[in-house]
Design an enzyme around this catalytic site. Structure first.
Site, PDB file in Angstrom:
ATOM      1  N   TRP A 187      33.518  45.664  33.829  1.00 27.80           N
ATOM      2  CA  TRP A 187      33.631  45.191  35.210  1.00 27.80           C
ATOM      3  C   TRP A 187      33.860  46.391  36.111  1.00 27.80           C
ATOM      4  CZ3 TRP A 187      37.737  45.857  38.624  1.00 27.80           C
ATOM      5  CH2 TRP A 187      37.576  45.247  39.876  1.00 27.80           C
ATOM      6  N   GLU A 214      30.710  41.573  33.451  1.00 24.65           N
ATOM      7  CA  GLU A 214      31.462  40.608  34.269  1.00 24.65           C
ATOM      8  C   GLU A 214      31.122  40.751  35.754  1.00 24.65           C
ATOM      9  OE1 GLU A 214      36.118  39.413  35.274  1.00 24.65           O
ATOM     10  OE2 GLU A 214      35.655  41.098  33.940  1.00 24.65           O
ATOM     11  N   LYS A 253      31.485  39.422  39.964  1.00 20.14           N
ATOM     12  CA  LYS A 253      32.507  39.034  40.930  1.00 20.14           C
ATOM     13  C   LYS A 253      31.817  38.606  42.223  1.00 20.14           C
ATOM     14  CE  LYS A 253      37.244  40.351  41.985  1.00 20.14           C
ATOM     15  NZ  LYS A 253      38.296  41.351  41.711  1.00 20.14           N
ATOM     16  N   ASP A 283      34.607  34.727  34.660  1.00 16.97           N
ATOM     17  CA  ASP A 283      36.019  34.704  35.045  1.00 16.97           C
ATOM     18  C   ASP A 283      36.237  33.501  35.957  1.00 16.97           C
ATOM     19  OD1 ASP A 283      38.377  35.251  36.826  1.00 16.97           O
ATOM     20  OD2 ASP A 283      38.506  37.054  35.606  1.00 16.97           O
ATOM     21  N   HIS A 341      36.176  34.222  39.777  1.00 19.37           N
ATOM     22  CA  HIS A 341      35.193  35.117  40.366  1.00 19.37           C
ATOM     23  C   HIS A 341      34.014  34.401  41.021  1.00 19.37           C
ATOM     24  CE1 HIS A 341      36.387  39.107  38.189  1.00 19.37           C
ATOM     25  NE2 HIS A 341      37.393  38.510  38.804  1.00 19.37           N
ATOM     26  N   HIS A 391      37.140  34.745  30.855  1.00 23.18           N
ATOM     27  CA  HIS A 391      38.422  35.200  31.360  1.00 23.18           C
ATOM     28  C   HIS A 391      39.081  33.991  32.013  1.00 23.18           C
ATOM     29  CE1 HIS A 391      38.138  39.877  31.606  1.00 23.18           C
ATOM     30  NE2 HIS A 391      38.079  39.412  30.388  1.00 23.18           N
ATOM     31  N   ASP A 451      40.320  34.492  43.771  1.00 22.61           N
ATOM     32  CA  ASP A 451      40.685  35.295  42.606  1.00 22.61           C
ATOM     33  C   ASP A 451      42.135  35.768  42.672  1.00 22.61           C
ATOM     34  OD1 ASP A 451      40.235  36.610  40.189  1.00 22.61           O
ATOM     35  OD2 ASP A 451      39.708  38.470  41.191  1.00 22.61           O
ATOM     36  N   ASP A 470      44.470  35.028  40.425  1.00 25.62           N
ATOM     37  CA  ASP A 470      44.957  35.341  39.075  1.00 25.62           C
ATOM     38  C   ASP A 470      46.370  34.843  38.808  1.00 25.62           C
ATOM     39  OD1 ASP A 470      42.722  36.675  37.834  1.00 25.62           O
ATOM     40  OD2 ASP A 470      43.007  38.277  39.276  1.00 25.62           O
ATOM     41  N   ASP A 499      43.292  36.329  31.820  1.00 30.18           N
ATOM     42  CA  ASP A 499      43.276  37.370  32.850  1.00 30.18           C
ATOM     43  C   ASP A 499      44.077  36.902  34.057  1.00 30.18           C
ATOM     44  OD1 ASP A 499      42.832  39.555  34.401  1.00 30.18           O
ATOM     45  OD2 ASP A 499      40.694  39.216  34.703  1.00 30.18           O
TER      46      ASP A 499
END
Length: 418
Positions: free
Chosen positions: A185, A226, A228, A259, A262, A286, A294, A296, A326
């Site tokens: 990434w 990956e 985004k 992810d 993302h 992820h 995002d 997280d 993640d």
């Protein structure tokens, strides 16, 4: 094991058996699934390679909860504690900045020997290792570009770092006897609308082709790429978009990483799994919780996590999917974050595996959508909790919230002294 746990489990087994679900077999299968715990939750993405660096590349950790790991030994000790509270045998996911060495070495010069203590530790713990090149928080990424940088010299630095990362990953896989998933990434992008969207993507494609030109044994390393949607500092344009990496991964035989945070705030990855795995051999997940895109957050057992688990189980896709976590929450106990997120991910998979998938597919194929909805809804209140309790006890891990007392004790005895 407490007799009440056994009794509840046996009663639950009877209910599931009425729908053809053999719970003992489900638990055997569940025990084979490995979740990759991300090391960066333990220290707020600081790493050990560079001292006193600031996070950059669109990454930010909020919160100042005490006790984060400050050395590789502290981080390994914290991971051991977390893993002791999570049923099953799993993996640990390292970033390149977590090298365990006293040597002053830059990212492009990293070698397997700089991670030897991690490998010896993983062997002793019976764990696998995954890996990531660290294409952020570095002077050569200060303007937000790495592998797609217009400056050939800077691109070359990042290409060499990514090549070094694949060699390290192959070393992990060879030493530990299980493949290392290496995820690529990069934060590359523009804050405002660019004039030329194509040229950076052409440079990224060429850089990646150079990174992957070196033959690495696929028995020991699985490459993943990956995407985004946008990031802090790349709000208007990201070079490595979903479309870019989906095309790149499918044409280059690389696993595509999805992810959970993302994508567009109303977009979910659960609906993408079956489509991508029709054309790609492997997938990397992820698993995160995007409260506001995002962000997280620590994984909770919300609707999307359950849908991800259901898609993997209903499509028989678990064998081709690598599951990693993640998130990096600095506002709560770092070890508790690992335990909560990982246990929830395993719980979601268990719930999905305890659904009458064959029966649901049969009534759907017959056009009996009434029965499909009725069964799916009724199974939401089936006693999966009794099965989960038994599984935890059988794996010598705490049942229900008993793990929290152990985390609090560890915080008092170990973390508070840091």
């Amino acid at each position: 094991m407490d007799q009440s746990i056994i009794n509840s489990y046996n009663e639950a087994k009877k209910l599931y058996a009425a729908h053809g679900i053999q719970v003992d077999e489900v638990l055997e299968k569940l025990a084979q699934i490995k979740i990759s715990l991300h090391c960066w939750q333990g220290d707020d993405v600081k790493g050990f390679l560079f001292k006193d660096k600031e996070l950059s590349g669109g990454i930010a950790v909020t919160g100042s909860y005490s006790g984060r790991a400050g050395t590789p030994d502290e981080l390994r000790k914290d991971l051991e504690k977390a893993l002791s509270l999570i049923p099953g045998k799993h993996k640990v996911n390292l970033h390149a900045i977590y090298a365990d060495t006293e040597e002053q070495v830059d990212l492009d010069k990293l070698e397997p020997r700089h991670f030897a203590p991690w490998v010896e530790w993983a062997k002793g713990q019976g764990l696998g290792l995954d890996f990531n090149p660290t294409c952020f928080s570095h002077p050569k990424a200060a303007d937000g570009f790495t592998l797609s940088h217009a400056d050939k010299e800077i691109r070359s630095f990042w290409i060499q770092h990514c090549k070094a990362s694949r060699r390290i990953a192959e070393y992990f896989g060879r030493e530990l006897g299980q493949p290392c998933v290496t995820n690529f990434w990069v934060p590359d992008g523009y804050k405002d609308t660019p004039v030329d969207r194509l040229a950076p993507r052409m440079r990224l494609k060429e850089s990646l082709d150079e990174v992957f030109s070196e033959e690495i044994d696929p028995k020991f390393n699985i490459d993943a790429v990956e995407s985004k949607l946008f990031g802090i500092g790349s709000e208007s344009y990201v070079v490595g978009s979903h479309e870019f990496y989906m095309g790149y991964g499918l044409t280059r035989g690389k696993a595509i990483c999805l992810d959970a945070g993302h994508f567009h705030p109303t977009e979910v990855i659960s609906n993408k799994l079956s489509s991508i795995l029709m054309f790609s051999e492997q997938l990397l997940l992820h698993v995160s919780r995007p409260v506001r895109w995002d962000s997280d957050h620590v994984v909770t057992m919300d609707d999307e996590l359950l849908e991800i688990a259901r898609e993997l189980v209903r499509g028989d896709l678990l064998g081709r999917t690598n599951i990693g976590l993640d998130f990096f929450d600095g506002s709560i106990n770092h070890i508790a974050a690992w335990v909560i997120g990982t246990r929830n991910t395993i719980k979601a998979l268990l719930r999905a595996m305890l659904e009458p998938v064959a029966e649901l597919k049969a009534v759907e194929l017959a056009g009996d959508y009434t029965s499909r909805l009725a069964l799916a809804e009724e199974f939401k209140s089936y006693p999966f909790g009794a099965v989960w309790d038994y599984y935890c006890a059988s794996q010598n891990t705490p049942v229900r919230e008993q793990w929290l007392a152990e985390v609090k004790r560890y915080e008092q005895e170990v973390l508070s002294a840091r």
